[in-house]
Design a protein around this motif. Structure first.
Motif, mmCIF file in Angstrom:
data_model
loop_
_atom_site.group_PDB
_atom_site.id
_atom_site.type_symbol
_atom_site.label_atom_id
_atom_site.label_comp_id
_atom_site.label_asym_id
_atom_site.label_seq_id
_atom_site.Cartn_x
_atom_site.Cartn_y
_atom_site.Cartn_z
ATOM 1 N N ARG A 7 -3.130 1.737 7.290
ATOM 2 C CA ARG A 7 -2.680 2.228 8.598
ATOM 3 C C ARG A 7 -1.173 2.485 8.591
ATOM 4 O O ARG A 7 -0.700 3.509 9.065
ATOM 5 N N GLU A 8 -0.438 1.533 8.035
ATOM 6 C CA GLU A 8 1.019 1.667 7.960
ATOM 7 C C GLU A 8 1.403 2.861 7.075
ATOM 8 O O GLU A 8 2.307 3.624 7.409
ATOM 9 N N LEU A 9 0.703 3.028 5.979
ATOM 10 C CA LEU A 9 0.985 4.162 5.093
ATOM 11 C C LEU A 9 0.662 5.494 5.773
ATOM 12 O O LEU A 9 1.380 6.481 5.587
ATOM 13 N N ARG A 10 -0.395 5.534 6.594
ATOM 14 C CA ARG A 10 -0.721 6.763 7.325
ATOM 15 C C ARG A 10 0.404 7.101 8.302
ATOM 16 O O ARG A 10 0.761 8.271 8.461
ATOM 17 N N LYS A 11 0.989 6.095 8.939
ATOM 18 C CA LYS A 11 2.131 6.326 9.839
ATOM 19 C C LYS A 11 3.326 6.865 9.054
ATOM 20 O O LYS A 11 3.987 7.807 9.484
ATOM 21 N N GLN A 12 3.586 6.256 7.908
ATOM 22 C CA GLN A 12 4.685 6.722 7.053
ATOM 23 C C GLN A 12 4.434 8.154 6.593
ATOM 24 O O GLN A 12 5.366 8.973 6.546
ATOM 25 N N LEU A 13 3.187 8.456 6.265
ATOM 26 C CA LEU A 13 2.835 9.796 5.810
ATOM 27 C C LEU A 13 3.070 10.815 6.923
ATOM 28 O O LEU A 13 3.629 11.885 6.677
ATOM 29 N N ARG A 18 6.361 15.231 9.085
ATOM 30 C CA ARG A 18 7.194 15.820 10.153
ATOM 31 C C ARG A 18 8.600 16.108 9.646
ATOM 32 O O ARG A 18 9.156 17.189 9.900
ATOM 33 N N ASP A 19 9.177 15.166 8.924
ATOM 34 C CA ASP A 19 10.527 15.353 8.378
ATOM 35 C C ASP A 19 10.561 16.531 7.417
ATOM 36 O O ASP A 19 11.483 17.355 7.449
ATOM 37 N N TRP A 20 9.565 16.622 6.561
ATOM 38 C CA TRP A 20 9.473 17.702 5.580
ATOM 39 C C TRP A 20 9.330 19.051 6.291
ATOM 40 O O TRP A 20 10.001 20.027 5.942
ATOM 41 N N GLU A 21 8.471 19.106 7.316
ATOM 42 C CA GLU A 21 8.281 20.352 8.069
ATOM 43 C C GLU A 21 9.569 20.801 8.745
ATOM 44 O O GLU A 21 9.894 21.992 8.745
ATOM 45 N N GLN A 62 13.403 16.894 -1.639
ATOM 46 C CA GLN A 62 13.386 15.422 -1.644
ATOM 47 C C GLN A 62 12.335 14.899 -0.672
ATOM 48 O O GLN A 62 11.607 13.947 -0.977
ATOM 49 N N LEU A 63 12.253 15.514 0.496
ATOM 50 C CA LEU A 63 11.276 15.076 1.495
ATOM 51 C C LEU A 63 9.850 15.364 1.045
ATOM 52 O O LEU A 63 8.939 14.584 1.324
ATOM 53 N N MET A 64 9.650 16.475 0.328
ATOM 54 C CA MET A 64 8.329 16.763 -0.220
ATOM 55 C C MET A 64 7.944 15.690 -1.236
ATOM 56 O O MET A 64 6.812 15.200 -1.237
ATOM 57 N N GLU A 65 8.887 15.294 -2.080
ATOM 58 C CA GLU A 65 8.621 14.240 -3.063
ATOM 59 C C GLU A 65 8.310 12.919 -2.363
ATOM 60 O O GLU A 65 7.414 12.184 -2.792
ATOM 61 N N ALA A 66 9.035 12.627 -1.290
ATOM 62 C CA ALA A 66 8.772 11.394 -0.533
ATOM 63 C C ALA A 66 7.368 11.439 0.060
ATOM 64 O O ALA A 66 6.632 10.442 0.017
ATOM 65 N N ARG A 72 0.269 9.359 -2.443
ATOM 66 C CA ARG A 72 -0.341 8.653 -3.584
ATOM 67 C C ARG A 72 -0.565 7.177 -3.253
ATOM 68 O O ARG A 72 -1.607 6.613 -3.601
ATOM 69 N N ARG A 73 0.412 6.555 -2.590
ATOM 70 C CA ARG A 73 0.268 5.140 -2.220
ATOM 71 C C ARG A 73 -0.895 4.960 -1.249
ATOM 72 O O ARG A 73 -1.670 4.001 -1.362
ATOM 73 N N LEU A 74 -1.033 5.889 -0.301
ATOM 74 C CA LEU A 74 -2.131 5.816 0.664
ATOM 75 C C LEU A 74 -3.473 5.996 -0.040
ATOM 76 O O LEU A 74 -4.416 5.241 0.216
ATOM 77 N N GLU A 75 -3.561 6.968 -0.925
ATOM 78 C CA GLU A 75 -4.817 7.180 -1.655
ATOM 79 C C GLU A 75 -5.199 5.941 -2.449
ATOM 80 O O GLU A 75 -6.367 5.551 -2.486
ATOM 81 N N ARG A 76 -4.208 5.326 -3.079
ATOM 82 C CA ARG A 76 -4.454 4.108 -3.855
ATOM 83 C C ARG A 76 -4.920 2.973 -2.944
ATOM 84 O O ARG A 76 -5.882 2.268 -3.238
ATOM 85 N N ALA A 77 -4.256 2.828 -1.793
ATOM 86 C CA ALA A 77 -4.622 1.761 -0.842
ATOM 87 C C ALA A 77 -6.027 1.971 -0.309
ATOM 88 O O ALA A 77 -6.804 1.023 -0.178
#
Length: 86
Positions: A7-13, A18-21, A62-66, A72-77
């Motif tokens: 859930r936390e990772l989905r919020k971060q994602l 939004r930042d990337w856009e 940089q934001l795209m990489e973030a 990837r972290r969300l998919e792993r979780a």
């Protein structure tokens, strides 16, 4: 615990997206300004716009990489959460 982490990772994602856009929108805006012939009639602006464009492109990258890292972290979780539920 795994679901909370996902859930936390989905919020971060969502925030990263939004930042990337926003960064991509700024790149597009600056690119349009640099493509406008009128920009070059005011030569003093070109250097500033070019520097801002280069900075905006770097930031968007940089934001795209973030975003990719969080994805990837969300998919792993989620995979770990699914494996734990099985």
């Amino acid at each position: 615990a795994q679901q909370q982490r996902a859930r936390e990772l989905r919020k971060q994602l969502a925030k990263a997206e939004r930042d990337w856009e926003r960064a991509e929108a700024e790149v597009a805006e600056l690119q349009a300004a640099l493509a406008d012939p009128k920009t070059y009639e005011q030569g003093d602006q070109v250097g500033d716009l070019t520097a801002r464009y280069d900075t905006a492109k770097d930031r968007a990258a940089q934001l795209m990489e973030a975003w990719e890292t969080v994805m990837r972290r969300l998919e792993r979780a989620e995979a770990e959460s699914g494996a734990a539920a099985s």
